[in-house]
Scaffold this motif. Structure first.
Motif, PDB file in Angstrom:
ATOM      1  N   THR A 146      10.965  -2.387   9.716  1.00  0.00           N
ATOM      2  CA  THR A 146       9.689  -3.257  10.127  1.00  0.00           C
ATOM      3  C   THR A 146       8.993  -2.437  11.278  1.00  0.00           C
ATOM      4  N   GLU A 147       9.366  -1.178  11.378  1.00  0.00           N
ATOM      5  CA  GLU A 147       8.911  -0.381  12.698  1.00  0.00           C
ATOM      6  C   GLU A 147       7.541   0.135  12.283  1.00  0.00           C
ATOM      7  N   ARG A 148       6.714   0.436  13.335  1.00  0.00           N
ATOM      8  CA  ARG A 148       5.493   1.040  12.955  1.00  0.00           C
ATOM      9  C   ARG A 148       5.572   2.338  12.643  1.00  0.00           C
ATOM     10  N   ARG A 149       4.826   2.869  11.707  1.00  0.00           N
ATOM     11  CA  ARG A 149       4.634   4.325  11.381  1.00  0.00           C
ATOM     12  C   ARG A 149       6.154   4.553  10.349  1.00  0.00           C
ATOM     13  N   SER A 168       2.599  -1.224   4.881  1.00  0.00           N
ATOM     14  CA  SER A 168       1.538  -1.973   5.000  1.00  0.00           C
ATOM     15  C   SER A 168       0.156  -0.932   4.872  1.00  0.00           C
ATOM     16  N   GLU A 169      -1.039  -1.245   5.090  1.00  0.00           N
ATOM     17  CA  GLU A 169      -2.130  -0.502   4.927  1.00  0.00           C
ATOM     18  C   GLU A 169      -2.114   0.375   5.892  1.00  0.00           C
ATOM     19  N   ASP A 170      -1.630   0.074   7.220  1.00  0.00           N
ATOM     20  CA  ASP A 170      -1.630   1.073   8.310  1.00  0.00           C
ATOM     21  C   ASP A 170      -0.205   1.715   8.475  1.00  0.00           C
ATOM     22  N   TYR A 171       0.660   1.674   7.568  1.00  0.00           N
ATOM     23  CA  TYR A 171       1.902   2.368   7.477  1.00  0.00           C
ATOM     24  C   TYR A 171       3.015   1.278   8.459  1.00  0.00           C
ATOM     25  N   ILE A 172       2.806   0.340   8.618  1.00  0.00           N
ATOM     26  CA  ILE A 172       3.844  -0.619   9.631  1.00  0.00           C
ATOM     27  C   ILE A 172       4.619  -0.980   8.636  1.00  0.00           C
ATOM     28  N   GLY A 173       6.078  -0.812   8.880  1.00  0.00           N
ATOM     29  CA  GLY A 173       7.038  -1.159   8.031  1.00  0.00           C
ATOM     30  C   GLY A 173       7.344  -0.540   6.582  1.00  0.00           C
ATOM     31  N   LEU A 174       8.342  -0.669   6.035  1.00  0.00           N
ATOM     32  CA  LEU A 174       8.646  -0.233   4.690  1.00  0.00           C
ATOM     33  C   LEU A 174       9.503  -1.102   3.932  1.00  0.00           C
ATOM     34  N   TYR A 234       0.707  -1.232   0.089  1.00  0.00           N
ATOM     35  CA  TYR A 234       0.040   0.114  -0.120  1.00  0.00           C
ATOM     36  C   TYR A 234       0.934   1.451  -0.081  1.00  0.00           C
ATOM     37  N   HIS A 235       0.295   2.305  -0.417  1.00  0.00           N
ATOM     38  CA  HIS A 235       0.807   3.788  -0.166  1.00  0.00           C
ATOM     39  C   HIS A 235       2.092   3.725  -1.109  1.00  0.00           C
ATOM     40  N   PRO A 236       2.093   3.432  -2.457  1.00  0.00           N
ATOM     41  CA  PRO A 236       3.447   3.560  -3.076  1.00  0.00           C
ATOM     42  C   PRO A 236       3.904   4.796  -3.258  1.00  0.00           C
TER      43      PRO A 236
END
Length: 233
Positions: free
Chosen positions: A74-77, A53-59, A38-40
């Motif tokens: 792998t961090e949140r946000r 992820s859909e809720d911005y977890i990881g990159l 998500y969020h490319p």
């Protein structure tokens, strides 16, 4: 996998503004990812796509030439920080405290172009750092000219991101009060004088990002697509 190459011939010349200004649509290609993404966001060189992820977890970063994907965090946000900040001539912008904050070294300038009581979302600096695109909660998206103080209304859209210094991409999403029922991506002039849908109406296309000549977006299922475009000015 390629999907709907030149998917609607009629849209090649379609425009919602007067005159010859239009967006010509090219090939739309699905990006192969190792699971829902998500969020490319394009990397600066345009060679890779960053996703979260859909809720911005990881990159994650996917190389568009090789298809190779690597985990950056792998961090949140982690995704939120990346997608909500743009580096333009050494400056960044963020939406801390639901305001527009431009950071230039140790100097932070807070902007509230539509009033102090509004909620400002998805601020993005133009590549030349002269304008900010943003969404006001419940009202739509705008562009603020930093030097002149002029505010241009783009439309009742959300999540603007810059293509170049003159054009942005936005999403026009709809819901029934419970879930998303539709969403299309539009290309809009920063002046508010022009808007054109560029994704098929039967596809739910969300949270676009862009670079000159290309738009990326995701679907509800976590599929990433890249659409080639040419803007005729």
């Amino acid at each position: 996998m390629r999907l709907k190459n030149l998917f609607l011939i009629a849209m090649l010349c379609a425009t919602l503004s007067a005159g010859a200004q239009q967006v010509r649509l090219g090939e739309m290609t699905r990006v192969k990812t190792d699971g829902p993404a998500y969020h490319p966001s394009f990397t600066n060189d345009g060679m890779s796509i960053l996703t979260s992820s859909e809720d911005y977890i990881g990159l994650k970063e996917t190389n568009l030439a090789t298809g190779e994907t690597r985990v950056l965090s792998t961090e949140r946000r982690a995704g939120l920080k990346t997608f909500r900040q743009d580096a333009s001539k050494g400056k960044t912008v963020n939406g801390v405290d639901l305001k527009i904050n431009i950071v230039d070294g140790s100097t932070v300038t807070t902007l509230t172009p539509n009033g102090d009581n509004e909620r400002y979302l998805w601020p993005a600096l133009s590549p030349d750092a002269t304008k900010v695109a943003y969404t006001v909660s419940g009202k739509g998206s705008y562009v603020y000219d930093i030097s002149t103080g002029a505010v241009s209304f783009i439309g009742k859209y959300r999540a603007p991101q810059w293509i170049d210094n003159d054009y942005v991409v936005v999403m026009n999403d709809r819901d029934d009060g419970y879930q998303i029922t539709g969403s299309t991506v539009l290309v809009c002039a920063a002046s508010g004088s022009f808007a054109q849908e560029v994704t098929p109406g039967d596809m739910i296309a969300m949270f676009p990002s862009a670079m000159p000549g290309k738009i990326a977006f995701h679907t509800l299922e976590g599929e990433i697509y890249i659409l080639d475009i040419t803007i005729t000015k």
